[in-house]
Design a protein around this motif. Sequence first.
Motif, short mmCIF file in Angstrom:
data_model
loop_
_atom_site.label_atom_id
_atom_site.label_comp_id
_atom_site.label_asym_id
_atom_site.label_seq_id
_atom_site.Cartn_x
_atom_site.Cartn_y
_atom_site.Cartn_z
N SER A 1 0.85 -1.19 0.00
CA SER A 1 0.00 0.00 0.00
C SER A 1 0.88 1.24 0.00
O SER A 1 2.03 1.21 0.46
N ASP B 1 0.38 5.93 -0.08
CA ASP B 1 -0.51 7.08 -0.24
C ASP B 1 0.25 8.21 -0.93
O ASP B 1 1.40 8.05 -1.33
N LYS C 1 -5.17 1.99 2.89
CA LYS C 1 -4.10 2.96 2.91
C LYS C 1 -3.13 2.66 4.06
O LYS C 1 -3.51 2.00 5.03
#
Lengths: 72, 72, 72, 72, 72, 72, 72
Positions: free
Chosen positions: A31, A33, B2
């Motif tokens: 993951s 961001d 996230k």
Amino acid sequence: MKPLDLLQQSLHKPVLVELRGGRTIRGTLESFDQHLNLVLSSAEEHDAKGENPTPRPGVTLVRGDSVIFISP
Amino acid sequence: MKPLDLLQQSLHKPVLVELRGGRTIRGTLESFDQHLNLVLSSAEEHDAKGENPTPRPGVTLVRGDSVIFISP
Amino acid sequence: MKPLDLLQQSLHKPVLVELRGGRTIRGTLESFDQHLNLVLSSAEEHDAKGENPTPRPGVTLVRGDSVIFISP
Amino acid sequence: MKPLDLLQQSLHKPVLVELRGGRTIRGTLESFDQHLNLVLSSAEEHDAKGENPTPRPGVTLVRGDSVIFISP
Amino acid sequence: MKPLDLLQQSLHKPVLVELRGGRTIRGTLESFDQHLNLVLSSAEEHDAKGENPTPRPGVTLVRGDSVIFISP
Amino acid sequence: MKPLDLLQQSLHKPVLVELRGGRTIRGTLESFDQHLNLVLSSAEEHDAKGENPTPRPGVTLVRGDSVIFISP
Amino acid sequence: MKPLDLLQQSLHKPVLVELRGGRTIRGTLESFDQHLNLVLSSAEEHDAKGENPTPRPGVTLVRGDSVIFISP
């Protein structure tokens, strides 16, 4: 495609992350961001010489601010 | 999910936090916010070589800016 | 509770603040804001080895940006 | 033309990127954004002396914050 | 009272300012703003060992970003 | 005139740019923006001692964040 | 008066600017903005020991981010 879109292609694949201060960490990118905060699984940390691997089992969260570059 | 959502999974579990300047701190993750400010309980600080543990009883607040990575 | 709420519990109690560059400062936490700017009373500064304490009488304002972690 | 417009001219061409901490990375510039996050293909990392090239196959994402300068 | 309100109490009084990179500066605090930019009069700079005082006559403006802590 | 307006006067003229980490780069200033991102043509990089010039043909983009000062 | 208002009093007068990394620069302050970007004329750079002055003829733009303090 913008840089962060291209990073999508590395999801769930092994990456090498070079960190400030000379350390590197390898693992599977699970993951990320927009700040480049990353989550790696099955990670392994290396010192500034790329030696002395230390396994980091479970998921490791890398703060985006510490990232120099990410490569496969 | 996230990165910061994945960190939820580490709440109330032991974590190792690598800090700028080479120090590491281990403890139980009690709380965090979106800046990666962390609160650890039963923390123990280690020097750049991972040696000389210094216990930090009570709750330790780590400034998010100082965090390199967080692993279990 | 979020990290800065937990820091409320340390108000008017002795804390140890680890600063960038290796110095530490001990004192009574009198006030803080959301940037982690801190005011300590009866503070004492220590060098990178935790030695050579220098008393800082009166109130010392620590810039939040310089804080690595705060522990009791 | 503004600096980032001029960088458009280097798209899909080889570039040398000088990074904080003395490392350099060479590769083909495939993408960039306004933070100077870069994607390089066929990259090769060099140490602070410009020696010891390490090939980085696939696409490498360089965090803009780490960039000192970019030249052809 | 918040940290910057407490700094009001040091206005027109002598302060010691510890700066990034190990230097310290002593002087009379004449003004400050919310970034911790400071103006000191009758300032004196000291090196990392607290030695070799260099007088800085007139008013010295210290950039807030460089401040580690301020004490009386 | 504000600092960045004065920099207009150096457009298309040779400048010396001092960078973080001690390196300097000389070249012709072709463009800049409000972040002090710069484009130099016919650039030449020098090490911390001002020695070992390395020519950087084509246009070099310098990240504003890395700039210490710019002089003719 | 706020710090930056007091800096107005140094306009067109000689100043000494201490920079990150230990260098200092002396010159006549011709302009500044709210980021502490500065323009100096007739500047002279000194190394970390305050030695080896290098004249910087014309106007030198100092990036505010690099400033530690400014004194007369």
